[in-house]
Scaffold this motif. Structure first.
Motif, PDB file in Angstrom:
ATOM      1  N   ASP A   1      52.554 -26.549  24.020  1.00  0.00           N
ATOM      2  CA  ASP A   1      52.526 -27.444  23.445  1.00  0.00           C
ATOM      3  C   ASP A   1      53.616 -28.475  22.122  1.00  0.00           C
ATOM      4  OD1 ASP A   1      51.748 -28.700  25.884  1.00  0.00           O
ATOM      5  OD2 ASP A   1      49.822 -28.927  25.009  1.00  0.00           O
ATOM      6  N   ILE A   2      54.315 -28.525  22.019  1.00  0.00           N
ATOM      7  CA  ILE A   2      54.608 -29.315  20.820  1.00  0.00           C
ATOM      8  C   ILE A   2      53.853 -30.377  19.389  1.00  0.00           C
ATOM      9  CG2 ILE A   2      57.108 -30.069  18.923  1.00  0.00           C
ATOM     10  CD1 ILE A   2      57.136 -26.809  20.711  1.00  0.00           C
ATOM     11  N   GLU A   3      53.189 -30.073  18.349  1.00  0.00           N
ATOM     12  CA  GLU A   3      52.746 -30.772  17.582  1.00  0.00           C
ATOM     13  C   GLU A   3      53.653 -30.780  16.083  1.00  0.00           C
ATOM     14  OE1 GLU A   3      48.855 -29.238  16.829  1.00  0.00           O
ATOM     15  OE2 GLU A   3      48.061 -29.174  18.824  1.00  0.00           O
ATOM     16  N   ILE A   4      53.496 -31.914  15.347  1.00  0.00           N
ATOM     17  CA  ILE A   4      54.288 -32.635  14.385  1.00  0.00           C
ATOM     18  C   ILE A   4      52.827 -32.168  13.623  1.00  0.00           C
ATOM     19  CG2 ILE A   4      55.680 -33.815  12.992  1.00  0.00           C
ATOM     20  CD1 ILE A   4      57.078 -32.600  15.171  1.00  0.00           C
ATOM     21  N   ASP A   5      53.070 -31.107  12.581  1.00  0.00           N
ATOM     22  CA  ASP A   5      52.104 -31.358  11.523  1.00  0.00           C
ATOM     23  C   ASP A   5      52.428 -31.681  10.054  1.00  0.00           C
ATOM     24  OD1 ASP A   5      49.939 -29.881  10.384  1.00  0.00           O
ATOM     25  OD2 ASP A   5      50.427 -28.439   9.585  1.00  0.00           O
ATOM     26  N   ASP A   6      50.865 -32.115   9.248  1.00  0.00           N
ATOM     27  CA  ASP A   6      51.686 -33.340   7.938  1.00  0.00           C
ATOM     28  C   ASP A   6      52.749 -34.510   8.612  1.00  0.00           C
ATOM     29  OD1 ASP A   6      49.286 -31.097   7.096  1.00  0.00           O
ATOM     30  OD2 ASP A   6      51.564 -30.231   6.070  1.00  0.00           O
TER      31      ASP A   6
ATOM     32  N   ILE B   1      62.986 -18.159  20.797  1.00  0.00           N
ATOM     33  CA  ILE B   1      62.287 -18.535  22.567  1.00  0.00           C
ATOM     34  C   ILE B   1      62.297 -17.027  23.147  1.00  0.00           C
ATOM     35  CG2 ILE B   1      63.008 -19.942  24.467  1.00  0.00           C
ATOM     36  CD1 ILE B   1      62.411 -21.186  21.352  1.00  0.00           C
ATOM     37  N   GLU B   2      63.561 -15.648  23.303  1.00  0.00           N
ATOM     38  CA  GLU B   2      62.989 -15.100  24.301  1.00  0.00           C
ATOM     39  C   GLU B   2      62.538 -13.903  24.351  1.00  0.00           C
ATOM     40  OE1 GLU B   2      65.447 -16.191  21.795  1.00  0.00           O
ATOM     41  OE2 GLU B   2      67.148 -16.511  24.028  1.00  0.00           O
ATOM     42  N   SER B   3      61.607 -14.293  22.828  1.00  0.00           N
ATOM     43  CA  SER B   3      60.769 -13.219  22.747  1.00  0.00           C
ATOM     44  C   SER B   3      59.355 -13.625  23.238  1.00  0.00           C
ATOM     45  CB  SER B   3      60.047 -13.066  21.302  1.00  0.00           C
ATOM     46  OG  SER B   3      59.731 -13.996  20.485  1.00  0.00           O
ATOM     47  N   LEU B   4      58.881 -14.841  23.714  1.00  0.00           N
ATOM     48  CA  LEU B   4      57.943 -14.946  23.465  1.00  0.00           C
ATOM     49  C   LEU B   4      57.158 -15.240  25.296  1.00  0.00           C
ATOM     50  CD1 LEU B   4      57.662 -18.886  21.837  1.00  0.00           C
ATOM     51  CD2 LEU B   4      56.926 -16.703  21.326  1.00  0.00           C
ATOM     52  N   GLY B   5      58.900 -14.867  25.986  1.00  0.00           N
ATOM     53  CA  GLY B   5      58.875 -15.141  27.704  1.00  0.00           C
ATOM     54  C   GLY B   5      57.631 -14.190  27.616  1.00  0.00           C
ATOM     55  N   ASN B   6      57.183 -12.808  27.169  1.00  0.00           N
ATOM     56  CA  ASN B   6      56.573 -11.718  27.419  1.00  0.00           C
ATOM     57  C   ASN B   6      55.630 -11.987  27.066  1.00  0.00           C
ATOM     58  OD1 ASN B   6      59.719 -10.386  28.118  1.00  0.00           O
ATOM     59  ND2 ASN B   6      59.970 -10.299  26.323  1.00  0.00           N
ATOM     60  N   LEU B   7      54.908 -12.140  26.294  1.00  0.00           N
ATOM     61  CA  LEU B   7      53.491 -12.982  26.190  1.00  0.00           C
ATOM     62  C   LEU B   7      52.578 -13.206  27.534  1.00  0.00           C
ATOM     63  CD1 LEU B   7      53.628 -14.303  22.284  1.00  0.00           C
ATOM     64  CD2 LEU B   7      54.099 -12.306  22.953  1.00  0.00           C
ATOM     65  N   GLY B   8      52.857 -13.333  28.727  1.00  0.00           N
ATOM     66  CA  GLY B   8      52.574 -13.954  29.843  1.00  0.00           C
ATOM     67  C   GLY B   8      51.026 -15.494  29.132  1.00  0.00           C
ATOM     68  N   LEU B   9      52.026 -16.597  28.924  1.00  0.00           N
ATOM     69  CA  LEU B   9      51.362 -17.597  28.460  1.00  0.00           C
ATOM     70  C   LEU B   9      51.203 -18.424  29.153  1.00  0.00           C
ATOM     71  CD1 LEU B   9      53.687 -18.902  25.277  1.00  0.00           C
ATOM     72  CD2 LEU B   9      51.960 -17.600  24.592  1.00  0.00           C
ATOM     73  N   THR B  10      49.765 -18.524  28.701  1.00  0.00           N
ATOM     74  CA  THR B  10      48.895 -19.906  30.178  1.00  0.00           C
ATOM     75  C   THR B  10      49.404 -21.351  29.763  1.00  0.00           C
ATOM     76  OG1 THR B  10      46.946 -18.304  30.406  1.00  0.00           O
ATOM     77  CG2 THR B  10      47.009 -20.414  31.546  1.00  0.00           C
ATOM     78  N   ALA B  11      50.139 -22.115  30.692  1.00  0.00           N
ATOM     79  CA  ALA B  11      50.481 -23.506  29.794  1.00  0.00           C
ATOM     80  C   ALA B  11      49.593 -24.528  29.982  1.00  0.00           C
ATOM     81  CB  ALA B  11      51.102 -24.139  30.990  1.00  0.00           C
ATOM     82  N   GLY B  12      49.481 -25.035  28.910  1.00  0.00           N
ATOM     83  CA  GLY B  12      48.539 -25.462  27.883  1.00  0.00           C
ATOM     84  C   GLY B  12      47.841 -25.072  27.272  1.00  0.00           C
ATOM     85  N   LYS B  13      47.455 -24.141  27.167  1.00  0.00           N
ATOM     86  CA  LYS B  13      46.609 -22.743  26.129  1.00  0.00           C
ATOM     87  C   LYS B  13      47.711 -22.783  24.602  1.00  0.00           C
ATOM     88  CE  LYS B  13      42.990 -21.967  28.580  1.00  0.00           C
ATOM     89  NZ  LYS B  13      42.036 -22.145  28.470  1.00  0.00           N
ATOM     90  N   LEU B  14      48.355 -23.076  24.483  1.00  0.00           N
ATOM     91  CA  LEU B  14      49.278 -22.781  23.525  1.00  0.00           C
ATOM     92  C   LEU B  14      49.044 -23.509  22.573  1.00  0.00           C
ATOM     93  CD1 LEU B  14      49.959 -20.911  21.112  1.00  0.00           C
ATOM     94  CD2 LEU B  14      51.551 -19.855  21.954  1.00  0.00           C
ATOM     95  N   SER B  15      50.260 -23.665  21.312  1.00  0.00           N
ATOM     96  CA  SER B  15      50.564 -24.752  20.809  1.00  0.00           C
ATOM     97  C   SER B  15      50.958 -24.952  19.100  1.00  0.00           C
ATOM     98  CB  SER B  15      49.757 -26.544  20.226  1.00  0.00           C
ATOM     99  OG  SER B  15      49.929 -27.896  19.838  1.00  0.00           O
ATOM    100  N   PHE B  16      52.390 -24.913  19.185  1.00  0.00           N
ATOM    101  CA  PHE B  16      53.384 -25.060  17.982  1.00  0.00           C
ATOM    102  C   PHE B  16      53.365 -26.000  17.409  1.00  0.00           C
ATOM    103  CE2 PHE B  16      55.771 -21.438  20.027  1.00  0.00           C
ATOM    104  CZ  PHE B  16      54.999 -20.592  19.213  1.00  0.00           C
ATOM    105  N   GLU B  17      52.926 -25.994  15.843  1.00  0.00           N
ATOM    106  CA  GLU B  17      52.843 -27.201  14.960  1.00  0.00           C
ATOM    107  C   GLU B  17      53.650 -27.201  13.943  1.00  0.00           C
ATOM    108  OE1 GLU B  17      49.669 -27.763  12.599  1.00  0.00           O
ATOM    109  OE2 GLU B  17      47.641 -27.548  14.721  1.00  0.00           O
ATOM    110  N   LEU B  18      54.698 -28.035  13.926  1.00  0.00           N
ATOM    111  CA  LEU B  18      55.730 -28.048  13.417  1.00  0.00           C
ATOM    112  C   LEU B  18      55.693 -28.662  12.222  1.00  0.00           C
ATOM    113  CD1 LEU B  18      58.485 -28.141  16.288  1.00  0.00           C
ATOM    114  CD2 LEU B  18      57.438 -26.134  15.253  1.00  0.00           C
ATOM    115  N   LEU B  19      56.685 -28.546  11.275  1.00  0.00           N
ATOM    116  CA  LEU B  19      56.833 -29.226   9.837  1.00  0.00           C
ATOM    117  C   LEU B  19      57.909 -30.518  10.368  1.00  0.00           C
ATOM    118  CD1 LEU B  19      56.245 -26.409   6.585  1.00  0.00           C
ATOM    119  CD2 LEU B  19      54.037 -28.666   7.758  1.00  0.00           C
ATOM    120  N   GLU B  20      57.769 -31.218   8.991  1.00  0.00           N
ATOM    121  CA  GLU B  20      58.951 -32.544   9.557  1.00  0.00           C
ATOM    122  C   GLU B  20      59.862 -31.895   8.872  1.00  0.00           C
ATOM    123  OE1 GLU B  20      56.718 -36.322   8.790  1.00  0.00           O
ATOM    124  OE2 GLU B  20      57.227 -35.520   7.411  1.00  0.00           O
ATOM    125  N   SER B  21      60.105 -31.174   8.040  1.00  0.00           N
ATOM    126  CA  SER B  21      61.431 -30.444   7.617  1.00  0.00           C
ATOM    127  C   SER B  21      62.373 -29.225   9.141  1.00  0.00           C
ATOM    128  CB  SER B  21      61.663 -28.938   6.599  1.00  0.00           C
ATOM    129  OG  SER B  21      60.322 -27.837   6.912  1.00  0.00           O
TER     130      SER B  21
END
Length: 895
Positions: A788-793, A745-765
């Motif tokens: 954003d968070i997405e539930i994949d499959d 989580i901490e490493s993502l803070g240095n990427l200069g992300l724009t809100a709403g432009k990136l989404s993580f797809e997480l498996l149900e596992s």
């Protein structure tokens, strides 16, 4: 060797042979005198040659000057007439010139040029072409004519090629009137031509008796600096004799050498040299002979002195050796049996120095009774054969002290035939004592060696056997496998190993960790007893690791036999083992491999094959056995090769993102893209995740692939944006390992992300592997970063509705396996519709994967599904194609 050392050696050698030095000096002086005399002879001869050439050259020079002067004087008479009669006509001029030329055959013609224009000529025949020549306008003769006028004196030019034909010297005389007045009045020029060939003949240059070669330089009377006009330039290069021919207004340079060239040596050179050689020989030869005999005499003296010094040194050494070694010398006359002893022999036998010499019988009586007969026999045999003898005996000196004495002697006969025995004695009592001690020490050492051998055998046994179970260890097994057909083992058999059972205890680590190492050791001992009880007498068991055993099969055994043996071992190992009022349970996994006799290094290969089979047994669920097969080997090798290629691909950056667009279900506008991992293999091309994901999970490098895809996706999104192409959103798959990686989580803070432009797809596992509270906490941190968070499959696992309520993802993606049958299956269509309703009720956007046809798209749109993704709309594509696709979509909507 240095220069100084070489000089010193030379001086030393010369000092040792002064005769040779004298002969060398005489030879050098004689040679130098001969060379000097020969050089003087050559010098005298050369001087004579040059004097002869100089004499000949002087005569030629005198004739040249005389011939030139005689012709010039005649012309000067004509000039005197012109000064008196400046207006003389051609007739008067010819009459006077005829009178002059009649006396001088060298002159070819005489010309008069009043006002520098030739108008007077004699003879006229053959020379008419010269009438009317203006010296001031003729380029060839203007310079010479004007120089004569300027100098006021006659100038001789040539030899030159004449217009009338032939060659000649041209003498030009400037004629001035009123010489008393200043400036003088120039009448003109009188010139005469001297015939070259006649001039050379008159001067004797063509004389066949002339013994020299001539060269004349100084054309146009320019002297030594002028060019050569007679003879060869080579004469000037051969050290010639030179002279100067004086001419009115200049000179010629004459050089001469002998006609056959300078001789290199005088005619009497070899005669003189022979006389010099004979004279030198008469001087040097007597000195050389005398010096030789003198040097030999000195060498003989030096050799005599050297031998005397050597004899003296040897005598001193012998004396010193006898004194330091305490050896006594004795002599006996064989005929009289008289003994002569030195002081050391007397001391050895305890006889005073002033006491008389002992007799042979007294000396014999001093021998030890046990040694006397043997010593007398050896002595008498040596005398009879006149040979050398050696003996060690015990003696008693006159004080009663016993000593060990070594005697060495030899019979000798002098020139008169007198025979004596010369010998030496020395005390070896200490040597005998030391020898006895050494023999005793040797016996003790042999006993010690036996003890060490026993200890070595014990150490060898310990090094080849496990101290806990008493079984052979890995080293023992390696030796057996290395020799292949060597015997050994527990039964002492010598049959080759035909098969191996590689046995690994299951759940042993849990027993070791929970009950301690003592319990683990007890289980290992129990396992060893089970294996011993289960195996045949000809087989042997080895413990090769912490909880690993090998059962080596010797003799014949079929696959069915080994299968029953493995099953029996598994059943017995499965039985509970009591330990300190507790029951311990564990199982075993077994890999079985048969040996291929005759193949190189088959013992090591056999262990590897059994290990591969064990790996398959453990991977297949443990507590079972597996046989090694070539197919299994190929699978393992391919898996390992694939693992190596994956690691190399990560290092080379071969894992790249492919982007599959996602569309709005009603407008079919692009709402985002999903970044899918692809492997750009250098040989096999672009590979989908199903070819490498399983191997990557075993290597535990899925997190590294996820990280690389995320970084590349963000880079491509920014690159497209800089080109004016907007990607609404990029969805990136994140594995459970990556999601729970420390510092993720901490490493993502240095990427200069724009809100709403990136989404993580997480498996149900993700929701099953961790507690919901922890997952929810991480998700909240991601949302705070604008991700954003997405539930994949969704629908393929066991995610609960409660988990959805806790995590509140932005989107659900329905698994393609649920979507594809909806066109034909009503039940499947109702199931998908239910999932859509769940998403809508929880305010979660729903995206359907696997939209293969437009019929799928229409059904999903009617169900209320908000997003579509599948081959019917767009396939996954690289970043370069994505830009073109988005540009076409934007152009289509604008149109």
């Amino acid at each position: 060797m240095s220069k100084f050392e070489r000089t010193a050696c030379l001086i030393k050698q010369v000092s040792r042979n002064p005769g040779q030095l004298a002969a060398g000096i005489a030879l050098a002086v004689t040679f130098a005198a001969g060379v000097f005399a020969d050089m003087q002879n050559q010098a005298v001869h050369h001087q004579r040659e040059r004097a002869f050439v100089s004499k000949q050259l002087g005569q030629v020079r005198a004739r040249l000057e005389a011939e030139i002067t005689s012709g010039i004087q005649l012309v000067r008479g004509l000039i005197a007439v012109i000064k008196l009669e400046p207006d003389l006509d051609q007739q008067r001029f010819s009459r006077i010139a005829q009178n002059l030329m009649g006396d001088e055959p060298l002159l070819r013609n005489i010309a008069g040029a009043p006002d520098l224009v030739i108008s007077l000529m004699h003879p006229m025949e053959g020379n008419r072409a010269a009438i009317g020549l203006d010296y001031t306008k003729d380029a060839l003769q203007r310079e010479a004519a004007m120089r004569a006028v300027e100098t006021g004196d006659m100038l001789l030019a040539g030899p030159i090629d004449l217009r009338q034909g032939g060659r000649g010297f041209v003498a030009r005389f400037p004629v001035f009137l009123d010489e008393e007045r200043t400036p003088e009045t120039l009448w003109g020029i009188v010139s005469t031509v001297i015939d070259v060939d006649a001039f050379y003949a008159a001067s004797g240059l063509d004389d066949e008796n002339l013994a020299i070669d001539l060269t004349i330089a100084g054309k146009d009377a320019t002297g030594v600096d002028g060019p050569v006009f007679y003879g060869s330039q080579s004469v000037l290069d051969a050290d010639p004799v030179t002279a100067t021919v004086s001419l009115p207004g200049g000179s010629w340079h004459v050089a001469a050498t002998p006609r056959d060239g300078w001789s290199s040596s005088p005619p009497n050179a070899w005669l003189v040299r022979s006389l010099l050689f004979l004279a030198g020989l008469l001087v040097v030869l007597p000195i050389l002979i005398a010096g030789h005999y003198y040097d030999r005499h000195r060498a003989d003296l030096r050799e005599l002195n050297r031998r005397e010094r050597q004899l003296e040194r040897l005598s001193q050494r012998l004396k010193l050796a006898l004194e330091t070694s305490r050896i006594g010398v004795w002599e006996m006359d064989i005929e009289t049996r008289k003994l002569t002893w030195d002081s050391r022999t007397r001391e050895l036998y305890g006889i005073d120095a002033d006491a008389p010499e002992p007799s042979f019988e007294e000396c014999d009586a001093m021998s030890h009774p046990d040694d006397r007969a043997q010593a007398r026999m050896v002595f008498e045999q040596a005398i009879a054969s006149e040979s050398r003898f050696e003996n060690e005996i015990r003696i008693y000196d006159r004080k009663g002290v016993m000593r060990w004495v070594r005697t060495i002697g030899a019979v000798s006969r002098d020139a008169q035939g007198h025979t004596t025995v010369l010998g030496v004695n020395w005390d070896i009592s200490q040597d005998i004592e030391l020898k006895s001690r050494l023999m005793d020490a040797n016996r003790k050492a042999e006993l010690r060696n036996l003890e060490l051998e026993d200890a070595r055998a014990l150490m060898e046994y310990n090094s080849l056997h496990d101290s806990l179970t008493g079984l052979p260890n890995r080293r023992y097994l390696d030796q057996r496998l290395a020799v292949g057909t060597d015997g050994g083992g527990t039964s002492g058999g010598d049959e080759p190993i035909t098969a191996l059972l590689h046995i690994d205890l299951d759940r042993f680590k849990q027993i070791n960790d929970t009950l301690g190492h003592a319990a683990g050791d007890a289980m290992l001992v129990h396992a060893a007893e089970v294996l011993k009880a289960s195996s045949r007498s000809d087989d042997f068991i080895a413990r090769i690791g912490g909880d690993e055993f090998v059962l080596a099969i010797t003799g014949e055994a079929s696959e069915a036999d080994l299968g029953r043996l493995a099953t029996r071992i598994i059943e017995r190992m499965r039985q509970p083992v009591p330990y300190e009022n507790q029951e311990c349970r564990f199982g075993v996994s077994i890999g079985i491999a048969f040996a291929e006799a005759g193949t190189p290094d088959y013992g090591r290969r056999l262990l590897i094959d059994a290990d591969i089979a064990l790996y398959r047994a453990k991977k297949s669920g443990r507590n079972r056995h597996e046989f090694f097969t070539p197919e299994l080997k190929a699978e393992i090798v391919n898996g390992r090769s694939l693992a190596d290629e994956i690691l190399a691909g990560l290092e080379r950056g071969e894992f790249i993102p492919y982007f599959q667009p996602q569309f709005d279900a009603w407008t079919l506008d692009v709402t985002g893209v999903e970044a899918l991992a692809r492997w750009d293999h250098p040989e096999r091309g672009v590979l989908a995740p199903d070819t490498f994901l399983k191997a990557a999970e075993e290597l535990n490098v899925v997190q590294m692939i996820d990280r690389s895809i995320l970084e590349q996706s963000l880079f491509q999104q920014a690159r497209l944006a800089s080109a004016g192409v907007q990607v609404p959103k990029v969805s990136v798959n994140v594995s459970a390992g990556r999601f729970n990686e420390p510092g993720f989580i901490e490493s993502l803070g240095n990427l200069g992300l724009t809100a709403g432009k990136l989404s993580f797809e997480l498996l149900e596992s993700v929701f099953l592997d961790e507690r919901c509270e922890k997952v929810a906490g991480n998700i909240e941190k991601l949302k705070a970063l604008g991700i954003d968070i997405e539930i994949d499959d969704f629908g393929s696992g066991y995610a609960s509705i409660v988990s959805l309520l806790n995590t509140r993802p932005s989107r659900l993606k329905i698994d393609r396996r649920l979507v594809m049958p909806i066109v034909e299956c009503d039940q499947q269509r109702q199931l998908v519709a239910s999932i859509v309703e769940i998403g809508r009720s929880l305010d979660i956007r729903v995206i359907a994967e696997g939209v293969e046809t437009m019929a799928h798209a229409a059904i999903l749109r009617d169900m209320g599904c908000e997003g579509l993704q599948g081959y019917a709309l767009a396939r996954p594509m690289p970043s370069a194609h994505l830009k073109e696709f988005l540009c076409r979509e934007r152009a289509r909507h604008i149109a």
